[in-house]
Design a protein around this motif. Structure first.
Motif, PDB file in Angstrom:
ATOM      1  N   THR A  50      14.249   0.161  -5.405  1.00  0.00           N
ATOM      2  CA  THR A  50      13.508   0.817  -6.490  1.00  0.00           C
ATOM      3  C   THR A  50      12.925   2.162  -6.047  1.00  0.00           C
ATOM      4  O   THR A  50      12.678   3.039  -6.881  1.00  0.00           O
ATOM      5  N   LEU A  51      12.724   2.352  -4.740  1.00  0.00           N
ATOM      6  CA  LEU A  51      12.234   3.650  -4.253  1.00  0.00           C
ATOM      7  C   LEU A  51      13.198   4.775  -4.643  1.00  0.00           C
ATOM      8  O   LEU A  51      12.807   5.938  -4.717  1.00  0.00           O
ATOM      9  N   TRP A  52      14.468   4.436  -4.918  1.00  0.00           N
ATOM     10  CA  TRP A  52      15.455   5.448  -5.322  1.00  0.00           C
ATOM     11  C   TRP A  52      15.743   5.372  -6.817  1.00  0.00           C
ATOM     12  O   TRP A  52      16.743   5.888  -7.279  1.00  0.00           O
ATOM     13  N   HIS A  53      14.877   4.662  -7.563  1.00  0.00           N
ATOM     14  CA  HIS A  53      15.093   4.511  -9.007  1.00  0.00           C
ATOM     15  C   HIS A  53      15.059   5.884  -9.688  1.00  0.00           C
ATOM     16  O   HIS A  53      14.183   6.702  -9.401  1.00  0.00           O
ATOM     17  N   PRO A  54      16.031   6.162 -10.593  1.00  0.00           N
ATOM     18  CA  PRO A  54      16.089   7.487 -11.227  1.00  0.00           C
ATOM     19  C   PRO A  54      14.825   7.861 -12.002  1.00  0.00           C
ATOM     20  O   PRO A  54      14.516   9.050 -12.121  1.00  0.00           O
ATOM     21  N   ASP A  55      14.077   6.855 -12.538  1.00  0.00           N
ATOM     22  CA  ASP A  55      12.847   7.176 -13.273  1.00  0.00           C
ATOM     23  C   ASP A  55      11.677   7.427 -12.323  1.00  0.00           C
ATOM     24  O   ASP A  55      10.554   7.657 -12.755  1.00  0.00           O
ATOM     25  N   LEU A  56      11.929   7.342 -11.049  1.00  0.00           N
ATOM     26  CA  LEU A  56      10.846   7.464 -10.075  1.00  0.00           C
ATOM     27  C   LEU A  56      11.093   8.717  -9.231  1.00  0.00           C
ATOM     28  O   LEU A  56      11.071   8.662  -8.020  1.00  0.00           O
ATOM     29  N   ASP A  57      11.378   9.834  -9.896  1.00  0.00           N
ATOM     30  CA  ASP A  57      11.623  11.064  -9.136  1.00  0.00           C
ATOM     31  C   ASP A  57      10.286  11.775  -8.948  1.00  0.00           C
ATOM     32  O   ASP A  57      10.051  12.863  -9.436  1.00  0.00           O
ATOM     33  N   ALA A  58       9.396  11.099  -8.237  1.00  0.00           N
ATOM     34  CA  ALA A  58       8.041  11.621  -8.077  1.00  0.00           C
ATOM     35  C   ALA A  58       7.915  12.334  -6.734  1.00  0.00           C
ATOM     36  O   ALA A  58       8.749  12.172  -5.854  1.00  0.00           O
ATOM     37  N   GLY A  59       6.855  13.107  -6.606  1.00  0.00           N
ATOM     38  CA  GLY A  59       6.628  13.837  -5.363  1.00  0.00           C
ATOM     39  C   GLY A  59       6.089  12.951  -4.257  1.00  0.00           C
ATOM     40  O   GLY A  59       5.949  11.733  -4.426  1.00  0.00           O
ATOM     41  N   PHE A  60       5.771  13.585  -3.150  1.00  0.00           N
ATOM     42  CA  PHE A  60       5.288  12.884  -1.968  1.00  0.00           C
ATOM     43  C   PHE A  60       4.037  12.069  -2.268  1.00  0.00           C
ATOM     44  O   PHE A  60       3.899  10.925  -1.822  1.00  0.00           O
ATOM     45  N   PHE A  61       3.126  12.656  -3.084  1.00  0.00           N
ATOM     46  CA  PHE A  61       1.848  12.008  -3.375  1.00  0.00           C
ATOM     47  C   PHE A  61       2.056  10.648  -4.047  1.00  0.00           C
ATOM     48  O   PHE A  61       1.385   9.670  -3.700  1.00  0.00           O
ATOM     49  N   ARG A  62       3.019  10.588  -5.007  1.00  0.00           N
ATOM     50  CA  ARG A  62       3.262   9.331  -5.714  1.00  0.00           C
ATOM     51  C   ARG A  62       3.796   8.268  -4.768  1.00  0.00           C
ATOM     52  O   ARG A  62       3.410   7.106  -4.838  1.00  0.00           O
ATOM     53  N   TYR A  63       4.724   8.678  -3.893  1.00  0.00           N
ATOM     54  CA  TYR A  63       5.267   7.716  -2.938  1.00  0.00           C
ATOM     55  C   TYR A  63       4.162   7.198  -2.023  1.00  0.00           C
ATOM     56  O   TYR A  63       4.106   6.008  -1.689  1.00  0.00           O
ATOM     57  N   LEU A  64       3.254   8.110  -1.647  1.00  0.00           N
ATOM     58  CA  LEU A  64       2.125   7.711  -0.815  1.00  0.00           C
ATOM     59  C   LEU A  64       1.289   6.651  -1.544  1.00  0.00           C
ATOM     60  O   LEU A  64       0.922   5.622  -0.962  1.00  0.00           O
ATOM     61  N   LEU A  65       1.017   6.919  -2.853  1.00  0.00           N
ATOM     62  CA  LEU A  65       0.242   5.966  -3.647  1.00  0.00           C
ATOM     63  C   LEU A  65       0.964   4.623  -3.732  1.00  0.00           C
ATOM     64  O   LEU A  65       0.340   3.560  -3.611  1.00  0.00           O
ATOM     65  N   ILE A  66       2.289   4.661  -3.929  1.00  0.00           N
ATOM     66  CA  ILE A  66       3.055   3.421  -4.048  1.00  0.00           C
ATOM     67  C   ILE A  66       2.943   2.604  -2.758  1.00  0.00           C
ATOM     68  O   ILE A  66       2.632   1.405  -2.785  1.00  0.00           O
ATOM     69  N   PHE A  67       3.164   3.266  -1.621  1.00  0.00           N
ATOM     70  CA  PHE A  67       3.090   2.549  -0.347  1.00  0.00           C
ATOM     71  C   PHE A  67       1.680   2.020  -0.091  1.00  0.00           C
ATOM     72  O   PHE A  67       1.492   0.909   0.399  1.00  0.00           O
ATOM     73  N   LEU A  68       0.686   2.845  -0.435  1.00  0.00           N
ATOM     74  CA  LEU A  68      -0.706   2.435  -0.247  1.00  0.00           C
ATOM     75  C   LEU A  68      -1.011   1.191  -1.085  1.00  0.00           C
ATOM     76  O   LEU A  68      -1.593   0.208  -0.591  1.00  0.00           O
ATOM     77  N   ALA A  69      -0.597   1.217  -2.354  1.00  0.00           N
ATOM     78  CA  ALA A  69      -0.879   0.093  -3.260  1.00  0.00           C
ATOM     79  C   ALA A  69      -0.164  -1.172  -2.794  1.00  0.00           C
ATOM     80  O   ALA A  69      -0.738  -2.268  -2.816  1.00  0.00           O
ATOM     81  N   ILE A  70       1.104  -1.025  -2.373  1.00  0.00           N
ATOM     82  CA  ILE A  70       1.832  -2.202  -1.884  1.00  0.00           C
ATOM     83  C   ILE A  70       1.138  -2.745  -0.637  1.00  0.00           C
ATOM     84  O   ILE A  70       0.988  -3.961  -0.463  1.00  0.00           O
ATOM     85  N   GLY A  71       0.664  -1.824   0.215  1.00  0.00           N
ATOM     86  CA  GLY A  71      -0.032  -2.251   1.426  1.00  0.00           C
ATOM     87  C   GLY A  71      -1.299  -3.026   1.110  1.00  0.00           C
ATOM     88  O   GLY A  71      -1.551  -4.095   1.678  1.00  0.00           O
ATOM     89  N   ILE A  72      -2.100  -2.497   0.171  1.00  0.00           N
ATOM     90  CA  ILE A  72      -3.355  -3.160  -0.190  1.00  0.00           C
ATOM     91  C   ILE A  72      -3.084  -4.525  -0.819  1.00  0.00           C
ATOM     92  O   ILE A  72      -3.588  -5.565  -0.372  1.00  0.00           O
TER      93      ILE A  72
ATOM     94  N   PHE B  65      -1.513   2.498 -10.318  1.00  0.00           N
ATOM     95  CA  PHE B  65      -1.891   2.139  -8.947  1.00  0.00           C
ATOM     96  C   PHE B  65      -2.392   0.692  -8.898  1.00  0.00           C
ATOM     97  O   PHE B  65      -1.953  -0.112  -8.058  1.00  0.00           O
ATOM     98  N   ILE B  66      -3.307   0.362  -9.836  1.00  0.00           N
ATOM     99  CA  ILE B  66      -3.809  -1.019  -9.908  1.00  0.00           C
ATOM    100  C   ILE B  66      -2.657  -1.980 -10.185  1.00  0.00           C
ATOM    101  O   ILE B  66      -2.579  -3.066  -9.597  1.00  0.00           O
ATOM    102  N   GLY B  67      -1.739  -1.564 -11.081  1.00  0.00           N
ATOM    103  CA  GLY B  67      -0.589  -2.411 -11.404  1.00  0.00           C
ATOM    104  C   GLY B  67       0.247  -2.744 -10.178  1.00  0.00           C
ATOM    105  O   GLY B  67       0.652  -3.894  -9.990  1.00  0.00           O
ATOM    106  N   VAL B  68       0.496  -1.738  -9.325  1.00  0.00           N
ATOM    107  CA  VAL B  68       1.305  -1.990  -8.119  1.00  0.00           C
ATOM    108  C   VAL B  68       0.556  -2.913  -7.162  1.00  0.00           C
ATOM    109  O   VAL B  68       1.145  -3.825  -6.569  1.00  0.00           O
ATOM    110  N   ILE B  69      -0.773  -2.701  -7.034  1.00  0.00           N
ATOM    111  CA  ILE B  69      -1.557  -3.595  -6.163  1.00  0.00           C
ATOM    112  C   ILE B  69      -1.429  -5.046  -6.648  1.00  0.00           C
ATOM    113  O   ILE B  69      -1.125  -5.962  -5.871  1.00  0.00           O
ATOM    114  N   LEU B  70      -1.636  -5.257  -7.957  1.00  0.00           N
ATOM    115  CA  LEU B  70      -1.576  -6.606  -8.523  1.00  0.00           C
ATOM    116  C   LEU B  70      -0.181  -7.208  -8.349  1.00  0.00           C
ATOM    117  O   LEU B  70      -0.029  -8.365  -7.949  1.00  0.00           O
TER     118      LEU B  70
END
Lengths: 283, 94
Positions: A50-72, B65-70
């Protein structure tokens, strides 16, 4: 179709197959342990691709947020799931299930706030709104189920004329939902109100139910989360979510009926027995 | 987008699959299966990632962001709990 579009679609297909085979294997004592691993491989595959999903053509900041959220989220869940006592398992299932419902509702909210859900016709819009409702109810309801089993809510609070209040909230939800679907843009205020009302409804629906009946209720919310995930899958055009969500919705519904039957209760009995009675089932 | 009757067919066949999976399962496996299916709807994570990826402005980003955390909690917690349950199931059987 670009290379990555194809890769994402193909991986979702493989993941869906792995989920179904995994669940099937979990249905027999001999193969159950291998089953969860199959499903786990499918989940990792789908998530990474999904990191290569076509609807997810976001910049570095978004990827950072995604990894951060998955980590938390992932780290917190890993820690709590490893630490919990065996006797505490049911409430953990409720907690993680509620998180899934909340995630489905969050997707619906983003799609409604950003108006993406309004661009693909009425059917998609209805699915987005209903998915937000089901996800919200499952989220708050599961959290109440967790709090009750965890012993954080030993006293059941009953408002006078609880069923009248519930009916009123249900009516408000239906009205707000119709207004949002009928409007061309869905004012953020209405969407927010709609979501809050569904959260409150989940709390009031679960609050009167006693601890002994909770497994049935958790199973019901599990099925509802699956359905909400499937609906949001239609909104996002994501086949992995549609198939996995629908399979869980159907399997969970049947499981709920079987569990209620094993306890000699009907599902409606479990859900509504506590309403308006002072000495309803209590755990 | 998957719409119209194709969407309906997918929904119908997937629902039938889910129903068939549970059909003849011994009662002792009901709870692990509930937990296992709880893990499977953790696939909501991929949708939450996409939502966070294309949400605009502060609020959409925050909710994404909250959605991905959940969702990550659903997937990871669901897996670990199910594995531990099945572990116990196996050892009590042997």
């Amino acid at each position: 179709m670009s290379f990555w579009e194809f890769t994402v679609d193909a991986s979702y297909f493989i993941a869906a197959v792995l989920f179904i085979v995994g669940l099937k294997r979990m249905g027999s004592p001999k193969t159950a342990k291998a089953g969860i691993k199959w499903a786990g491989i499918g989940m990792v595959l789908a998530t990474v691709v999904t990191l290569w999903h076509p609807d997810l053509d976001a910049g570095f900041f978004r990827y950072l947020l995604i990894f951060l959220a998955i980590g938390i989220g992932g780290g917190g869940a890993w820690y709590t799931a490893k630490k919990v006592q065996m006797t505490g398992m049911p409430q953990m299932v409720a907690l993680y299930n509620g998180m899934g419902g909340g995630a489905a509702a969050a997707i619906a909210l983003v799609e409604l706030y950003s108006h993406s859900a309004f661009m693909h016709g009425t059917t998609v819009l209805i699915l987005a709104v209903v998915g937000a409702l089901i996800g919200g109810v499952s989220f708050s309801g599961s959290l109440i189920a967790w709090a009750k089993l965890e012993g954080k809510m030993s006293k059941t609070i009953r408002l006078p004329a609880q069923h009248l209040i519930n009916a009123g909230i249900a009516l408000l939800i239906v009205l707000l939902g119709i207004v949002i679907i009928a409007s061309s843009d869905g004012a953020p205020v209405l969407v927010t109100l709609f979501f809050i009302a569904s959260l409150v409804f989940g709390v009031f629906l679960t609050n009167p139910i006693g601890g002994a009946d909770m497994p049935v209720v958790i199973s019901l919310y599990n099925a509802l989360t699956g359905l909400a995930v499937a609906f949001e899958g239609f909104v996002l055009g994501n086949p992995a979510m549609i198939i996995a969500g629908t399979v869980v919705g159907a399997a969970g519904s049947l499981l709920t009926l079987l569990m209620a039957k094993a306890m000699n209760r009907s599902v409606s009995n479990v859900l509504f027995a506590g309403f308006g009675v002072d000495d309803g089932a209590q755990g | 987008m998957i719409t119209g009757f194709v969407a309906l067919y997918i929904f119908m066949l997937a629902a039938f699959t889910g129903y068939e999976i549970i059909g003849r399962v011994p009662a002792i496996l009901h709870t692990p299966l509930m937990s296992g299916s709880n893990f499977v709807h953790g696939i909501v994570l991929v949708g939450a990632m996409v939502a966070l990826g294309h949400g605009e402005g502060f609020w959409e980003t925050l909710i994404g962001f909250i959605g991905v955390i959940l969702a990550a909690g659903n997937a990871v917690g669901g897996y670990v709990v199910t594995e531990r349950m099945l572990e116990m199931f196996k050892s009590s059987k042997d």
